[in-house]
Each structure stands twice: as structure tokens, then as C-alpha cells.
Enzyme design. Structure first.
Site, mmCIF file in Angstrom:
data_model
loop_
_atom_site.group_PDB
_atom_site.id
_atom_site.type_symbol
_atom_site.label_atom_id
_atom_site.label_comp_id
_atom_site.label_asym_id
_atom_site.label_seq_id
_atom_site.Cartn_x
_atom_site.Cartn_y
_atom_site.Cartn_z
ATOM 1 N N CYS A 118 0.823 -1.231 0.000
ATOM 2 C CA CYS A 118 0.000 0.000 0.000
ATOM 3 C C CYS A 118 0.844 1.262 0.000
ATOM 4 C CB CYS A 118 -0.946 0.002 1.192
ATOM 5 S SG CYS A 118 -2.106 -1.363 1.090
ATOM 6 N N HIS A 262 -4.472 7.047 1.732
ATOM 7 C CA HIS A 262 -4.701 5.689 1.237
ATOM 8 C C HIS A 262 -6.152 5.304 1.516
ATOM 9 C CE1 HIS A 262 -4.024 1.659 0.079
ATOM 10 N NE2 HIS A 262 -4.177 1.156 1.284
ATOM 11 N N ASN A 292 -10.005 -0.992 -1.791
ATOM 12 C CA ASN A 292 -8.574 -0.763 -1.572
ATOM 13 C C ASN A 292 -7.797 -1.301 -2.781
ATOM 14 O OD1 ASN A 292 -5.928 -0.737 -0.692
ATOM 15 N ND2 ASN A 292 -6.344 -1.747 1.267
HETATM 16 O O1 UT7 Z 1 -4.299 -1.490 2.840
HETATM 17 C C1 UT7 Z 1 -3.921 -2.347 3.852
HETATM 18 C C2 UT7 Z 1 -4.418 -1.871 5.115
HETATM 19 N N1 UT7 Z 1 -5.650 -2.514 5.441
HETATM 20 C C3 UT7 Z 1 -6.410 -1.953 6.342
HETATM 21 O O2 UT7 Z 1 -6.087 -0.884 6.807
HETATM 22 C C4 UT7 Z 1 -7.634 -2.683 6.834
HETATM 23 C C5 UT7 Z 1 -7.746 -2.531 8.320
HETATM 24 N N2 UT7 Z 1 -8.827 -3.261 8.938
HETATM 25 C C6 UT7 Z 1 -10.124 -3.023 8.687
HETATM 26 O O3 UT7 Z 1 -10.446 -2.225 7.825
HETATM 27 C C7 UT7 Z 1 -11.179 -3.706 9.524
HETATM 28 O O4 UT7 Z 1 -10.557 -4.371 10.593
HETATM 29 C C8 UT7 Z 1 -12.088 -4.697 8.737
HETATM 30 C C9 UT7 Z 1 -12.988 -3.945 7.776
HETATM 31 C C10 UT7 Z 1 -11.225 -5.699 8.014
HETATM 32 C C11 UT7 Z 1 -12.973 -5.471 9.706
HETATM 33 O O5 UT7 Z 1 -13.756 -4.587 10.470
HETATM 34 P P1 UT7 Z 1 -13.893 -4.821 12.043
HETATM 35 O O6 UT7 Z 1 -14.833 -3.810 12.547
HETATM 36 O O7 UT7 Z 1 -12.497 -4.836 12.588
HETATM 37 O O8 UT7 Z 1 -14.588 -6.234 12.098
HETATM 38 P P2 UT7 Z 1 -14.040 -7.534 12.835
HETATM 39 O O9 UT7 Z 1 -12.849 -8.086 12.145
HETATM 40 O O10 UT7 Z 1 -13.929 -7.211 14.269
HETATM 41 O O11 UT7 Z 1 -15.255 -8.525 12.582
HETATM 42 C C12 UT7 Z 1 -16.537 -8.313 13.145
HETATM 43 C C13 UT7 Z 1 -17.427 -9.467 12.778
HETATM 44 C C14 UT7 Z 1 -16.808 -10.839 12.999
HETATM 45 O O12 UT7 Z 1 -17.796 -11.689 13.499
HETATM 46 P P3 UT7 Z 1 -17.856 -12.036 15.072
HETATM 47 O O13 UT7 Z 1 -16.521 -12.656 15.384
HETATM 48 O O14 UT7 Z 1 -18.044 -10.715 15.774
HETATM 49 O O15 UT7 Z 1 -19.018 -12.956 15.186
HETATM 50 C C15 UT7 Z 1 -16.424 -11.270 11.612
HETATM 51 O O16 UT7 Z 1 -16.418 -12.677 11.453
HETATM 52 O O17 UT7 Z 1 -17.774 -9.406 11.382
HETATM 53 C C16 UT7 Z 1 -17.527 -10.671 10.775
HETATM 54 N N3 UT7 Z 1 -17.142 -10.461 9.377
HETATM 55 C C17 UT7 Z 1 -18.038 -10.263 8.398
HETATM 56 N N4 UT7 Z 1 -19.377 -10.225 8.404
HETATM 57 C C18 UT7 Z 1 -19.998 -9.983 7.234
HETATM 58 C C19 UT7 Z 1 -15.904 -10.401 8.859
HETATM 59 N N5 UT7 Z 1 -15.960 -10.164 7.534
HETATM 60 C C20 UT7 Z 1 -17.286 -10.084 7.229
HETATM 61 C C21 UT7 Z 1 -17.984 -9.839 6.029
HETATM 62 N N6 UT7 Z 1 -19.334 -9.801 6.070
HETATM 63 N N7 UT7 Z 1 -17.345 -9.640 4.847
#
Ligand code: UT7
Length: 335
Positions: A118, A262, A292
Site C-alpha cells: 500500500c 490511502h 482498496n
Molecule cells: O491497505 C492495507 C491496510 N488494510 C487496512 O487498513 C484494513 C484494516 N482493517 C479493517 O479495515 C477492519 O478491521 C475490517 C474492515 C477488516 C474489519 O472490520 P472490524 O470492525 O475490525 O470487524 P471484525 O474483524 O472485528 O469482525 C466483526 C465481525 C466478525 O464476526 P464475530 O466474530 O463478531 O461474530 C467477523 O467474522 O464481522 C464478521 N465479518 C463479516 N461479516 C460480514 C468479517 N468479515 C465479514 C464480512 N461480512 N465480509
């Protein structure tokens, strides 16, 4: 008068195929609401997938580079060096820069591949800027191109990553000038202790053979991310490196005409905006359209901002990126 490098050309290209959030629900348990609320993404572009000979990053680069050359009013023969940034090269080797040299018919100039994910645009811009300031070259193409959809796990197992990434390319041409404008400075960082928080494990030179059916079954060839850790580090490192860049140039947040961050998650950008007190009109985002696109993100954003008339002479443009490595950086450009 010292030599600086300024952006003389801009271009971008995204594949025609649009994958909307709802299209992803056909392959995995997800929803438009979840994706939009958590990331700000509505849709992304993806190449058509073929078992053989589809489009790689060097193919996406061609239209973007043509536009950048045309804006700069330069021919292929005027370019002294290709800097090609990609996290997803066409092949393990040779580099995508060499492939682009051949595909576009550049003279046999140098082609340098940059692998800083990135942050690739900031690393590429900084490298080109140094070659120009040092007097070695006059016109350098920095092209950032990513075909990420072919590494995505389009199943429930990969849904946390699958919904975030898209394909695309952005290109800039940096040219020498003795005017008071151009890249003011770039600031680069990395911290490899987080390497496995955002990575693709296989194929790898550490394994023999580099890829087996077992590795494929385990999904080791897919992009993996510990989203929470990346998020946590990103909201810390962005403000840090932006402050470093501003202080180096004796500037304040309010001096910045346009901040192009970004595009990994709109929530990250909103937190950075609030922490540093940027005004809404100072920031431009396009994550809702493309997701992204890794190193292509900032040059696509720059090219769109320019087309929309958001960039004027003497503006101070701040660009900053954070991603896999972890690697991050920021630059300020006087237009
Ligand atoms: O360019 C490289 C840099 N990348 C980044 O900067 C990305 C940084 N991270 C993020 O943007 C976020 O952490 C995400 C968007 C990836 C995830 O958001 P979050 O608010 O951190 O969600 P989480 O990982 O805490 O997941 C919450 C819930 C989980 O379920 P449980 O464990 O609470 O039951 C996941 O399994 O959401 C679930 N989940 C989804 N649900 C529906 C994960 N992916 C999905 C999905 N659809 N696609």
C-alpha cells in the site's frame, strides 16, 4: 537553483467489470450493510478471470501510462526510467516494469520494481524524486498497478479480506524543474515484525516445492489479514508520519490544500481526519467506488482529483499510505 521533481502527467485505469457489495453475497455470507458500514465500500473493479493469459498489472498499466504521457506531452522516448510498484506482480520474475517496457515499446531504459504494497506509491515517488534531484534523470514514470482479485478467497473463509480489495492502476510522470514547486519531501517507514498480519504465504522461496495442492487447500496462496491489528497500527502511524512530514517542511495541517489518504477503510481516514483536525473540504476519498487498490490507490485518487478540478497551481498536496510490511510513508507536493 536546485532541481526538484514535479508531476507533469497523471493517468489511471480501472477494469470495466464492477463487483457490487451485493454481488459478493452470491459467494459468501456478507451484506451491503456490513461492508459499507465497516469500510465505506460500495463496489470495486475486478479483471475478468481466465485460467491462462488474463490481464496482469502490466496490462492495466498501458491505458493509464498513455494518459499520463499525453498530459505531460511526452513520448515513450522521453522517459528515462520506469518505476513499477505492485504487490501483485504478473510473475514471480521478471518484474512487471520489464514487461511494461516491452508491451508499450519503451526504449531499453531501466525498469525498477517496487514491492512496498500500500505504501508503494510513496516509496516510488520518493525514489523517482531522488533520481531527479540528483540530476541523473529528467522524466520518470511511476506506475502503480494491482490485480488483487486473483489472490482473493471468494468464500466465507476469506470474506473479511475479499470485500475490501479491488483492481486498478494509477500512473504519474515526474519531471525535472528548477521552479519553486514539486515534491517537497517524502518520509518512509517499515516494521517487519508485523509481516504476517497482512501477507500472502505461498508460493514462497522458503518452501520446496514452492506451491503444493496441500498449500492451496489450506488457502496459503490467498491474501490474509489480521484486520483489527492493521486498523490499530494504521490509525497510529498515519498521524505520526503526517506530523513528521509537516514539521520537516515547517507546515501546519491548515496549510494543506488537499489530503489524499490511502483508501483502505473510510473509518481509518475519518479517525485520522479528526485526530489531526483536517476540514472536510481538505480531504478527497473514492473508496466507495474502488475499495482498496493497494499501491494504485493514491495515484488513482490524484488523477481523479485533478480531473475533477480539485488541484490548482501552488496547492500543497499531502499523500500518505500504510499497509503490508508494515510499510508506511507520506509526501507533500507543491503543485
Ligand atoms: O491497505 C492495507 C491496510 N488494510 C487496512 O487498513 C484494513 C484494516 N482493517 C479493517 O479495515 C477492519 O478491521 C475490517 C474492515 C477488516 C474489519 O472490520 P472490524 O470492525 O475490525 O470487524 P471484525 O474483524 O472485528 O469482525 C466483526 C465481525 C466478525 O464476526 P464475530 O466474530 O463478531 O461474530 C467477523 O467474522 O464481522 C464478521 N465479518 C463479516 N461479516 C460480514 C468479517 N468479515 C465479514 C464480512 N461480512 N465480509
Amino acid at each position: 537553483m536546485s532541481i526538484k521533481s514535479y508531476i507533469s502527467g497523471l493517468g489511471h485505469y480501472v477494469p470495466k467489470k464492477i463487483m457490487k457489495n451485493n454481488d459478493l453475497s452470491d459467494f459468501m455470507e456478507t451484506s451491503d450493510e456490513w461492508i459499507y458500514e465497516r469500510s465505506g465500500i460500495k463496489e470495486r473493479r475486478v479483471v475478468e478471470h481466465h485460467e491462462k493469459d488474463g490481464d496482469g498489472p502490466s496490462d492495466l498499466a498501458i491505458p493509464a501510462v498513455k494518459d499520463a504521457l499525453s498530459m505531460a506531452k511526452l513520448d515513450l522516448q522521453d522517459i528515462d526510467l520506469i518505476i513499477f510498484s505492485t504487490a501483485m506482480p504478473d510473475y514471480f520474475l521478471p518484474g512487471s516494469g520489464c514487461l511494461l517496457q516491452e508491451k508499450m515499446g519503451f526504449p531499453p531504459i531501466g525498469a525498477l520494481d517496487i514491492r512496498n504494497q500500500c505504501a508503494g506509491f510513496i516509496y516510488g515517488l520518493s525514489t523517482a524524486d531522488m533520481y531527479i534531484r540528483g540530476g541523473m534523470y529528467k522524466n520518470i514514470l511511476v506506475v502503480c498497478s494491482e490485480v488483487q482479485s486473483s489472490t482473493i478467497d471468494y468464500s466465507n473463509r476469506g470474506r473479511d479480506v475479499a470485500v475490501l480489495f479491488g483492481d486498478g492502476c494509477g500512473a504519474v510522470i515526474l519531471s525535472a524543474t528548477s521552479d519553486d514547486r514539486g515534491v517537497l519531501s517524502s518520509h518512509l517507514h517499515s516494521q517487519g515484525k508485523y509481516a504476517k498480519e497482512l501477507w500472502i504465504e505461498a508460493p514462497s522461496a522458503k518452501m520446496y516445492p514452492r506451491l503444493t495442492n496441500e498449500m492451496i487447500k489450506q488457502g496459503k496462496h490467498h491474501l490474509k489479514m489480521n484486520g483489527r491489528e492493521v486498523f490499530k497500527q494504521a490509525v497510529r502511524r498515519f498521524p505520526e508520519v503526517i506530523k513528521e512530514c509537516l514539521e520537516f517542511n515547517n507546515l501546519k495541517v491548515s496549510d494543506i490544500s488537499l489530503f489524499l489518504p490511502h483508501q483502505a477503510n473510510i473509518r481509518i481516514n475519518n479517525i485520522v481526519k479528526e485526530k489531526l483536525d483536517f476540514k472536510d473540504k481538505q480531504i478527497f476519498n473514492n473508496i466507495h467506488k474502488y475499495g482498496n487498490t493497494t499501491s494504485a490507490t493514491i495515484p488513482i485518487l490524484l488523477s481523479e482529483a485533478y480531473q475533477l478540478g480539485k488541484i490548482r497551481k501552488d496547492d500543497l498536496i499531502l499523500v500518505a499510505a500504510f499497509g503490508s510490511g508494515f510499510a508506511w510513508g507520506a509526501s507533500i507536493i507543491k503543485w
